[in-house]
Design an enzyme around this catalytic site. Structure first.
Site, PDB file in Angstrom:
ATOM      1  CD  GLU A  43      -3.049  -0.562   0.431  1.00  0.00           C
ATOM      2  OE1 GLU A  43      -3.350   0.732  -0.696  1.00  0.00           O
ATOM      3  OE2 GLU A  43      -3.738  -1.939  -0.442  1.00  0.00           O
ATOM      4  CE1 TYR A  61      -7.433   2.946  -0.237  1.00  0.00           C
ATOM      5  CE2 TYR A  61      -4.603   3.577  -0.520  1.00  0.00           C
ATOM      6  CZ  TYR A  61      -5.290   2.933  -0.880  1.00  0.00           C
ATOM      7  OH  TYR A  61      -5.511   1.966  -1.397  1.00  0.00           O
ATOM      8  CG  ASP A 105      -7.598   4.742  -4.010  1.00  0.00           C
ATOM      9  OD1 ASP A 105      -8.839   4.336  -4.666  1.00  0.00           O
ATOM     10  OD2 ASP A 105      -6.668   3.700  -4.762  1.00  0.00           O
TER      11      ASP A 105
END
Ligand code: SF4
Length: 311
Positions: free
Chosen positions: A36, A115, A133
């Site tokens: 991520e 997020y 996102d």
């Protein structure tokens, strides 16, 4: 009822077409966290080799925590935004008791925003947090026909039976079908539910933020060699990295050897690479031989410049 239909349609589509990405083959929160952070501002295809090499070098938080910072930055070289790598290591050093297993503790890690915390907590731990996102924002805005209340809409659409799969399905739709320009509505599993499509407003949603005007700049980099070694300076932009020096008092620049472009946000640089001789070099510069050059963290700009000279 309508939300149930939307969930069913999207999940059925996702199970059929989902891309087989390395971080989708694991529930290890550490590996998902690394992916991520790498995926912030970087394309999926570019991230894959970095992700695999990084996990091979630092397979868990303990390995990352005790690695030399130079090694972490070298593994990150080319991904840019080096504060992300520093924050990863800073956060890993707080994980003595293992990877945090709830949203709030994940959100508290250095470099993790709402997020990312929602993505990790839903994918690794199945917790009910909707990750929003840029891709998800676009899908939700178009689906609902409005820019307003994106997070509440995302929260109410969330499939609580498998939040991680749901978040990835919405992101996948945004990344592969509901594209910023020219969305592929004829292939979209949510076409029948989509407000923007019904009203022909796909190109208006979400509203675009004004971008700053590009600024064009020219900079000079010097290649100063002495007995097979080259002089480098500590990078002013990225702590811990090395750059080619720019002109200084005792350097006499020669002709241009190569030039290349490099963009940092709205600044568009043209770098001219010149050979130079110098009677003496400033104290902060150091000499590196060819072998050492491949082992130290070089800035992207220095690698581009030296690459131009090799070709
Ligand atoms: S129908 Fe088109 S605009 Fe609407 S969600 Fe699907 S791809 Fe996006």
């Amino acid at each position: 009822m309508r939300q149930t239909d939307i969930r069913r349609a999207l999940i059925r589509w996702y199970e059929r077409v989902r891309r087989d990405l390395p971080w989708r083959r694991t529930r290890d929160p550490y590996a998902i966290w690394i992916s991520e952070i790498m995926l912030q501002q970087t394309r999926v295809a570019a991230v894959i080799p970095y992700y695999e090499n990084f996990l091979a070098a630092f397979p868990d938080a303990a390995a990352l925590a005790c690695a030399p910072e130079e090694q972490v930055l070298a593994m990150w070289a080319g991904l840019g935004y080096y504060s992300r790598a520093r924050n990863l290591q800073k956060a890993a050093r707080t994980m003595d008791g293992g990877f945090p297993a709830n949203y709030e503790s994940i959100r508290d890690l250095a470099g993790v925003g709402e997020y990312t915390a929602a993505a990790i907590s839903s994918i690794a731990f199945g917790l009910p947090h909707a990750a929003v996102d840029g891709n998800v924002r676009r899908v939700i805005a178009r689906l609902t026909g409005s820019d307003a209340g994106i997070q509440p809409h995302a929260d109410s659409l969330l499939d609580r039976s498998d939040p991680g799969r749901w978040n990835q399905a919405v992101m996948e739709l945004g990344a592969t079908v509901c594209l910023p320009r020219d969305p592929l509505c004829d292939h979209c599993p949510l076409a029948g539910f989509c407000g923007a499509r019904r009203e022909g407003r796909q190109s208006e949603l979400p509203a675009k933020r004004a971008k700053p005007e590009p600024v064009h700049l020219t900079r000079t980099l010097l290649v100063i060699r002495r007995r097979g070694r080259v002089a480098l300076t500590p990078s002013a932009l990225v702590r811990g990295f090395w750059d080619l020096p720019e002109p200084f008092d005792t350097a006499a620049p020669g002709p241009v050897l190569a030039s290349f472009r490099h963009t940092i946000t709205h600044r568009r640089y043209t770098f001219e690479v010149r050979r130079a001789v110098a009677k003496s070099i400033p104290k902060n510069l150091r000499w590196f031989d060819g072998e050492t050059l491949s082992e130290i963290p070089l800035s992207t700009i220095a690698r581009k410049a030296l690459g131009c000279l090799v070709v």
